[in-house]
Design a protein around this motif. Structure first.
Motif, mmCIF file in Angstrom:
data_model
loop_
_atom_site.group_PDB
_atom_site.id
_atom_site.type_symbol
_atom_site.label_atom_id
_atom_site.label_comp_id
_atom_site.label_asym_id
_atom_site.label_seq_id
_atom_site.Cartn_x
_atom_site.Cartn_y
_atom_site.Cartn_z
ATOM 1 N N ARG A 56 9.617 9.304 1.985
ATOM 2 C CA ARG A 56 10.407 10.504 2.590
ATOM 3 C C ARG A 56 11.779 10.559 1.533
ATOM 4 O O ARG A 56 11.799 11.731 1.071
ATOM 5 C CB ARG A 56 11.118 10.225 3.856
ATOM 6 N N GLY A 57 12.333 9.624 0.992
ATOM 7 C CA GLY A 57 13.457 9.536 -0.042
ATOM 8 C C GLY A 57 12.653 9.947 -1.462
ATOM 9 O O GLY A 57 13.291 10.782 -1.809
ATOM 10 N N ALA A 58 11.360 9.596 -1.822
ATOM 11 C CA ALA A 58 10.838 10.273 -2.834
ATOM 12 C C ALA A 58 10.676 11.780 -2.930
ATOM 13 O O ALA A 58 11.062 12.421 -4.024
ATOM 14 C CB ALA A 58 9.554 9.914 -3.009
ATOM 15 N N ILE A 59 10.375 12.655 -1.961
ATOM 16 C CA ILE A 59 10.325 13.943 -1.713
ATOM 17 C C ILE A 59 11.837 14.646 -2.047
ATOM 18 O O ILE A 59 11.960 15.475 -2.716
ATOM 19 C CB ILE A 59 9.991 14.446 -0.437
ATOM 20 N N ARG B 16 0.952 -1.372 0.024
ATOM 21 C CA ARG B 16 0.170 -0.051 0.105
ATOM 22 C C ARG B 16 0.984 1.121 -0.010
ATOM 23 O O ARG B 16 0.698 2.224 -0.738
ATOM 24 C CB ARG B 16 -0.944 -0.084 1.115
ATOM 25 N N SER B 17 1.803 1.180 0.690
ATOM 26 C CA SER B 17 2.818 2.406 0.812
ATOM 27 C C SER B 17 3.396 2.747 -0.269
ATOM 28 O O SER B 17 3.516 4.085 -0.839
ATOM 29 C CB SER B 17 3.758 2.380 2.298
ATOM 30 N N ARG B 18 3.813 1.666 -1.016
ATOM 31 C CA ARG B 18 4.629 1.843 -2.331
ATOM 32 C C ARG B 18 3.915 2.455 -3.219
ATOM 33 O O ARG B 18 3.832 3.260 -4.176
ATOM 34 C CB ARG B 18 5.275 0.617 -2.832
#
Lengths: 240, 113
Positions: free
Chosen positions: A224-227, A140-142
């Motif tokens: 968080r890495g995505a941001i 879900r998170s991904r």
């Protein structure tokens, strides 16, 4: 935009398989890279592993299982490693280039489906998508982060795809020569989409299955890495 | 002149001498040397004649000379950060190209063995 024909079982001619280079960036993947490389090499003999300055035994393992092991002296990021692999493959006369994750997320069976439209001459680039059919069980998170990335791409790059951050891609030689990744780290995925879009060459998405394991989840990007990645990409676009 | 003015003057003149000697010895380019010399010269004027900055500040609608210097310093620092960041990016890019070149050369030589 999608390739619904299941050409997995059709099989590709030997000369196509032998002139296809599978490019695999690897950073600290010593634990599982051997199995992944051996699986791929059963079908596609030319596997290029780019060890991106790993601190574990990735390079030694890679050298044992493929003749094409390349090593970055210092870590430069996945984007840099991909471009090194593409340059290497082109120099060795590759007719087709496929980028493939080294953590076991992608299936060897899907490579043929990715290559088929290019071999037929329908397009020059195929991009793997885990959202086109329901075969991938995505945590879900991904799922949420990936959907955001798709939206981000639609707004910033004005390109509509179903899966913008999938490492599974295939290029004809002509297309690979037009690609030049300059963003070293993870934001290269967005840069690549821009280049594919602006190359003027036909591209399409192909359904592929992505397998999530504890290992791949731990190695993958957090939300968080995505941001951080999005910020890096925007900076790279506005600064000289 | 106050004690602080003497001390500040000493520091600035020291910096000016360092800058000029760096330029003469070729450690800094002519452009860098001239730019920094100008900065130290302006600083000398401001130290010797502190009322001058106050006059300029009032002309610009800023109350005090010290505030004017503070604002200028902030702007110069921000520009400096941006320039360093841009230079860092170029350096990273060059490093990547070098590492890539080495990687491909090394792979080529081990394959032909």
């Amino acid at each position: 935009m999608t390739d619904t024909a299941t050409s997995n079982d059709a099989g590709l001619p030997d000369d196509v398989r032998e002139s296809t280079f599978i490019v695999m960036p690897a950073f600290n993947e010593a634990i599982c890279i051997e199995e992944v490389v051996r699986d791929v090499r059963r079908e596609y003999p030319n596997v290029v592993v780019i060890d991106d300055g790993s601190t574990d035994a990735t390079f030694d393992v890679a050298r044992r299982c493929t003749p094409h092991a390349v090593r970055h002296a210092v870590n430069r990021g996945q984007g840099a490693a991909l471009q090194t692999g593409i340059d290497f493959a082109l120099a060795r006369g590759a007719r087709f280039i496929v980028t493939f994750d080294s953590d076991g997320q992608h299936r060897v069976e899907d490579i043929a489906a990715m290559l088929a439209p290019i071999v037929r001459g329908d397009c020059d680039i195929t991009l793997g998508s885990r959202f086109l059919d329901g075969s991938s069980e995505i945590p879900r998170s991904r799922r949420f982060t990936l959907r955001l990335a798709v939206l981000f791409t639609r707004i910033v790059s004005r390109v509509t795809l179903t899966d913008t951050h999938n490492g599974f891609r295939a290029f004809s030689r002509k297309a690979a020569m037009k690609i030049e990744i300059t963003i070293d780290r993870m934001a290269h995925a967005s840069e690549l989409i821009d280049q594919v879009h602006h190359s003027g060459l036909p591209y399409r998405e192909v359904p592929v299955q992505v397998r999530y394991t504890d290992y791949s989840l731990q190695k993958g990007q957090s939300s968080r890495g995505a941001i951080q990645i999005a910020i890096n990409y925007i900076l790279a676009r506005v600064l000289p | 002149m106050t004690l602080f003015q003497y001390l500040a003057l000493l520091v600035v003149v020291g910096l000016l001498v360092l800058t000029l000697s760096a330029m003469v010895r070729g450690w800094a380019t002519r452009k860098e040397g001239i730019t920094w010399s100008l900065v130290w010269l302006l600083a000398t004027i401001a130290i010797v004649n502190p009322d001058l900055t106050g006059t300029v500040a009032r002309r610009l609608g800023i109350g005090r000379g010290a505030d004017l210097l503070l604002y200028c310093a902030v702007v110069v620092m921000l520009i400096g950060f941006l320039m360093i960041y841009v230079r860092l990016r170029r350096l990273r890019r060059e490093l990547t190209l070098l590492v890539r070149h080495m990687a491909i050369m090394e792979a080529g030589s081990s394959e032909s063995k």
